[in-house]
Each structure stands twice: as structure tokens, then as C-alpha cells.
Design a protein around this motif. Structure first.
Motif, mmCIF file in Angstrom:
data_model
loop_
_atom_site.group_PDB
_atom_site.id
_atom_site.type_symbol
_atom_site.label_atom_id
_atom_site.label_comp_id
_atom_site.label_asym_id
_atom_site.label_seq_id
_atom_site.Cartn_x
_atom_site.Cartn_y
_atom_site.Cartn_z
ATOM 1 N N ASP A 394 -6.206 -1.275 14.601
ATOM 2 C CA ASP A 394 -7.332 -1.317 14.194
ATOM 3 C C ASP A 394 -6.931 -2.157 12.846
ATOM 4 O OD1 ASP A 394 -10.479 -0.023 13.298
ATOM 5 O OD2 ASP A 394 -8.976 -0.292 11.175
ATOM 6 N N PRO A 395 -7.644 -2.827 12.182
ATOM 7 C CA PRO A 395 -7.195 -3.828 11.517
ATOM 8 C C PRO A 395 -6.477 -2.810 9.767
ATOM 9 C CG PRO A 395 -9.197 -5.154 11.813
ATOM 10 C CD PRO A 395 -8.844 -3.984 13.030
ATOM 11 N N GLN A 396 -7.261 -1.976 9.033
ATOM 12 C CA GLN A 396 -7.468 -1.343 8.421
ATOM 13 C C GLN A 396 -7.640 -0.256 8.625
ATOM 14 O OE1 GLN A 396 -6.867 -2.957 5.187
ATOM 15 N NE2 GLN A 396 -7.478 -4.432 6.005
ATOM 16 N N GLY A 397 -7.111 0.416 9.527
ATOM 17 C CA GLY A 397 -7.645 2.456 9.965
ATOM 18 C C GLY A 397 -6.448 2.727 10.407
ATOM 19 N N MET A 398 -5.167 1.782 10.399
ATOM 20 C CA MET A 398 -4.132 2.344 11.908
ATOM 21 C C MET A 398 -3.564 3.644 11.013
ATOM 22 S SD MET A 398 -3.884 0.713 14.386
ATOM 23 C CE MET A 398 -2.229 0.112 15.041
ATOM 24 N N GLY A 399 -3.607 3.468 9.270
ATOM 25 C CA GLY A 399 -2.365 4.696 8.800
ATOM 26 C C GLY A 399 -2.763 6.225 9.074
ATOM 27 N N ASN A 400 -4.862 6.213 8.557
ATOM 28 C CA ASN A 400 -5.255 7.480 8.389
ATOM 29 C C ASN A 400 -5.414 7.958 9.960
ATOM 30 O OD1 ASN A 400 -5.752 7.291 6.070
ATOM 31 N ND2 ASN A 400 -8.228 5.954 6.040
ATOM 32 N N ALA A 401 -5.534 6.812 11.295
ATOM 33 C CA ALA A 401 -5.771 7.046 13.181
ATOM 34 C C ALA A 401 -4.739 7.977 13.280
ATOM 35 C CB ALA A 401 -6.016 6.006 13.540
ATOM 36 N N ARG A 402 -3.253 7.400 12.486
ATOM 37 C CA ARG A 402 -1.793 8.559 13.206
ATOM 38 C C ARG A 402 -2.085 9.375 13.074
ATOM 39 N NH1 ARG A 402 0.232 2.956 12.260
ATOM 40 N NH2 ARG A 402 1.097 2.023 14.095
ATOM 41 N N ARG A 403 -2.976 10.069 11.756
ATOM 42 C CA ARG A 403 -2.780 10.907 10.983
ATOM 43 C C ARG A 403 -3.710 12.100 11.828
ATOM 44 N NH1 ARG A 403 -1.002 8.118 6.341
ATOM 45 N NH2 ARG A 403 -3.125 7.885 6.039
ATOM 46 N N GLU A 404 -4.821 11.409 11.756
ATOM 47 C CA GLU A 404 -5.973 11.804 12.743
ATOM 48 C C GLU A 404 -5.623 12.567 13.938
ATOM 49 O OE1 GLU A 404 -9.744 14.126 12.811
ATOM 50 O OE2 GLU A 404 -8.732 13.177 11.346
#
Length: 475
Positions: A394-404
Motif C-alpha cells: 500500500d502506498p501509505q498504509g504499510m505501518g498501520n497495516a503491519r501493526r493491525e
């Protein structure tokens, strides 16, 4: 009453008020500096107001005070830096400082779904109002902006009466927010309407003065900003009613997609045809994998729960089906994946072991890093549970996705995610994905199979490039 502003019609008289602080304009505070509160604080500073953003999260406050927006929203970083430098904007973890500073205090904390049911968790609202009220030293206006069940404003009045000094004359009002992630700066500076629920002329005047920067900007651009002045209950209901309508519209077109899939129709053409009807319109008629984010899912559930408490549960029974349709579209992606990969889809779902699947998109919508209740991320997890080796980008959501979803594998680029994939699933309609070259991607993939979960790709181009294409509700 509804007041269009600016207007050639005579305006009802809105009383001029002197801010209790003695400042020329009301000093504003925003309690809660998540997506809602931080955006409003920054944008109202841009309109010329003196603003404090308050939060109990010291790390978040330190980032904002240092000029870093802790989430992705186009255009907000520049406004933050500019207004910090101008001295109009600051951030604090000190509730006493915040209480003493402000004339109008906007409550912008989260109202997530309760862990034990569908209703809204108002514990953050209670903590913010209670903490603020205990430290007020003069008359002030406390304005709810968070999305809450109807009746919350009256409850907040009771909290204020219990915790604030009675002789201060602190008042409560309600003014719902209508931010769209990815367009939030425009939504604050150039709103399509402002709604205020008030009980007194003083509260009305204070809220008008607090929004005068919005109206003045509209006047310079020869625009109209309707101002709806109403009661508490109506103001509270406006946001949840709007979200319920939008969710219903999305689920309606997804229900039509289900019919198209069995009847051989094309839901994209169907939506285009009915969208020409001005009574319907074409917005929110894009069939796909469904809605997500931090608003629509929780808000329609909380709305149902509150209606049930009020004895009007039957009136909103349809929202249960809206929710079910939305969730059903996620499993439809798994069905299409199994079909393209030649795997049987049994009662327990497909067995996708031994396959590699690229998932393009982790956020619930483009131009955001928000992965809350994101259909894309839920589908990625379901594909992984079915045995697939899932690679997410994802262009912007990688950090949040990894946490989720830490159990998933994340790649640094679209090409890395697609390389070696037997199937590509496009689940968030980022421009990078819509405009991707299907020929180039085909050379990277092991199998040219694509599920277009947002109906955002040019099916003709992808088919011509040798891809087996499946859309949502398309032949």
C-alpha cells in the motif's frame, strides 16, 4: 433554521458576543488530536484563530508540536508547520492550561464500538468533558464534534453541571463533523454545510464567531455555506443519519452486484445508468469490496443500538442487512480467487495452499493511511488463513497495516508484491494501481490472474494484456 451564507437574502440577526477571554476572536481548543481534532485544530489556525490542540497521548502531542502530522492527510503537513511558525497553534497535554486558554472547547475524541456490543463507547468523551470542566475558571462553551448517540449532549450538560462551578455559566452545544479522509482540509476550510445545535443565543453567537473565518473565506470566493441552526437531538442525528444513508447506498449497489453476478449483468453500467437520475446521483454507486474505515461500520451499528434503546429499533432494522451485504462482499473476493486459481470453494472456504497472492491496497480508501475495518486488509487476512502466501503493498498504509495484521508479509513496492504472484487482488483504488501497466506487471507475475475488488481497472486493457480478469458484479 437554515441560514445560507453569504446570501442576497436578509440574514437573521446573530448576536455579537465578546469572548469570555477578552480576545478579539474566540480562542479555540480541540480535545483529542486524532484525525478529527488535529485536522480541525490545524485548519482553524490557518483561518486565523488562536488554537490549542489537547491530548493525553504525550507522544502524539510531541509529534504535532514538532511539525509532524501522525497520519496521512494531503496538504495538512504544510498547514501544520506554517501555523506553528506563526504562533497561532500549539499543542498540550496540560488540561488546566487548555481550560484556561479557551473560549470554545471542541470535543473531538474517539467513540469506538463497545467491546461488549454494537453501541458507542463514550468513555473518552466522559473523560475529556469531566477533566475540562474541573479546570474551567470562567464562562465557556463546550461543543461536541465527535459522532455520538442521540442524547449525548444532554448527558454532557449533566456532566458539566456536576464538575464545573455553577456560577461560571458554562454552556454546551453540538456541531457534527463531516470530514472525508483524503479531502479533510477542504472539508474544514470549505464545508458544504455547518450544523449547530444550541439552546441559547449566546451559544449561537459564540459558534458563529468561531466559524466566521469559514464564512469570510466563502465570501471572498463567492461561495455559499449553509448554516443550519437546530436543537441538540437533530444536530446529533445529522451525522449518523448521513453515514447511514451513505452506507445504505454503497450496500445497495453491492446488492445489485450480487444480482448482476447471477443474471449476467454489468453493475458498472447499471450504476452509470441509474446515476444519471438526479434523484439518485452517481456518487457512492461504485460496487466493490465494500466500505470500511473508522466511521461508517461503527456508526451504523451504534445507530441501530441507540434506536433499540429508544424503542425505535424496527425503524433501523434495514441497517443490519446493509452491514451484512457489506461484509458479504469480502467473502466474494475469496470466491473469485478460488475460481481463478482453479480451487474448490467448500463450506469452510477455499484451500489456497501452495499459491502466492499479491494484495494491492491495505487502507480502506485511497489518499489515507487508515486501515481501521479496511475490507482490503480483512480480505488479505482471509486469503492468508485459506493457505495462500499473501504479499501486501500500500502506498501509505504499510505501518498501520503491519501493526493491525503483523502475521502478513509486506513488500516495499507494487512490483515486489506482484513478482511471482499467481493472482493479483486490487482492493484499494489508489491511482498507482488504477494506472499500472498490465503488460509490465504481467511479466513479473507467475500467473496473469487479477481480481478487481474496486472495479477501478480498465478491464479491456488488462484482458488484452493476457490477464484473466474478474470484477465485482461484472461478467
Amino acid at each position: 433554521m437554515t441560514i445560507p451564507y453569504p446570501s442576497t437574502q436578509p440574514l437573521p440577526t446573530i448576536p455579537a458576543v465578546t469572548p469570555p477571554s477578552g480576545a478579539a476572536r474566540p480562542r479555540l481548543t480541540f480535545l483529542g488530536t486524532g484525525y478529527l481534532g488535529a485536522t480541525y485544530a490545524i485548519c482553524f489556525a490557518e483561518l486565523g484563530y488562536e488554537v490549542i490542540g489537547f491530548d493525553v497521548d504525550a507522544e502524539k502531542i510531541a509529534k504535532l508540536a514538532g511539525g509532524e502530522v501522525p497520519f496521512h492527510e494531503p496538504g495538512l503537513d504544510e498547514l501544520l508547520k506554517r501555523n506553528l511558525a506563526a504562533g497561532r497553534l500549539r499543542f498540550s497535554t496540560d488540561i488546566a492550561e487548555t481550560a484556561v486558554f479557551g473560549d470554545v472547547h471542541f470535543i473531538c475524541v474517539g467513540t469506538p464500538q463497545r467491546a461488549d456490543g454494537m453501541g458507542a463507547d463514550l468513555s473518552y468523551v466522559e473523560a475529556a468533558v469531566t477533566g475540562l470542566s474541573q479546570h474551567l475558571i470562567r464562562k465557556a462553551l463546550i461543543v461536541g464534534k465527535s459522532t455520538v448517540p442521540v442524547g449525548t449532549a444532554e448527558w454532557i450538560e449533566q456532566l458539566v453541571g456536576k464538575h464545573a462551578e455553577a456560577d461560571l455559566g458554562v454552556e454546551v452545544a453540538w456541531s457534527p463533523e463531516f470530514l472525508q479522509e483524503g479531502f479533510a482540509v477542504e472539508d474544514v476550510l470549505r464545508p458544504n454545510r455547518i450544523v449547530v445545535g444550541v439552546k441559547t443565543e449566546w451559544a449561537n453567537g459564540m459558534l458563529y464567531a468561531s466559524h466566521k473565518g469559514v464564512f469570510d473565506l466563502a465570501a471572498t470566493e463567492d461561495r455559499e455555506v449553509p448554516l443550519v441552526v437546530t436543537d441538540f437531538a437533530t444536530a446529533e442525528l445529522v451525522k449518523v443519519a448521513a453515514n447511514a444513508f451513505l452506507a445504505t447506498k454503497i450496500s445497495f449497489i453491492n446488492a445489485m452486484a450480487e444480482v448482476c453476478e447471477v443474471a449476467g449483468g454489468d453493475v458498472t453500467q447499471l450504476a452509470r445508468a441509474i446515476g444519471y437520475d438526479p434523484r439518485i446521483g452517481n456518487r457512492f454507486l461504485q460496487a466493490g469490496v465494500g466500505f470500511g474505515g473508522g466511521c461508517l461500520p461503527k456508526d451504523i451499528r451504534a445507530f441501530q443500538a441507540r434506536a433499540q434503546e429508544l424503542g425505535a429499533g424496527e425503524a433501523l432494522r434495514f441497517l443490519h442487512e446493509v452491514d451484512l451485504i457489506n461484509l458479504r462482499r469480502r467473502s466474494r473476493v475469496l470466491q473469485l480467487a478460488a475460481e481463478l486459481l482453479g480451487r474448490r470453494y467448500g463450506p469452510a472456504g477455499p484451500d489456497l495452499s501452495g499459491t502466492r497472492v499479491a494484495v494491492l491496497g491495505a487502507t480502506f480508501k485511497p489518499n489515507s493511511d487508515d486501515v481501521r475495518d479496511a475490507p482490503s486488509l480483512a480480505v488479505a487476512a482471509a486469503l492468508s488463513k485459506a493457505g495462500a502466501d499473501v504479499r501486501v503493498y500500500d502506498p501509505q498504509g504499510m505501518g498501520n497495516a503491519r501493526r493491525e495484521r503483523p502475521e502478513l508479509t509486506y513488500e516495499a513496492s507494487m512490483n515486489d508484491a506482484v513478482r511471482g504472484a499467481d493472482l493479483v487482488c486490487v482492493l484499494t483504488e489508489w491511482a498507482d494501481f488504477r494506472n499500472a501497466d498490465p503488460i509490465a506487471l504481467g511479466e513479473l507475475a507467475s500467473g496473469r490472474r487479477v481480481v478487481d475488488g474496486r472495479n477501478c481497472l480498465d478491464s479491456g486493457l488488462w484482458t488484452q494484456a493476457g490477464w484473466e480478469y474478474r470484477g465485482m458484479g461484472r461478467p
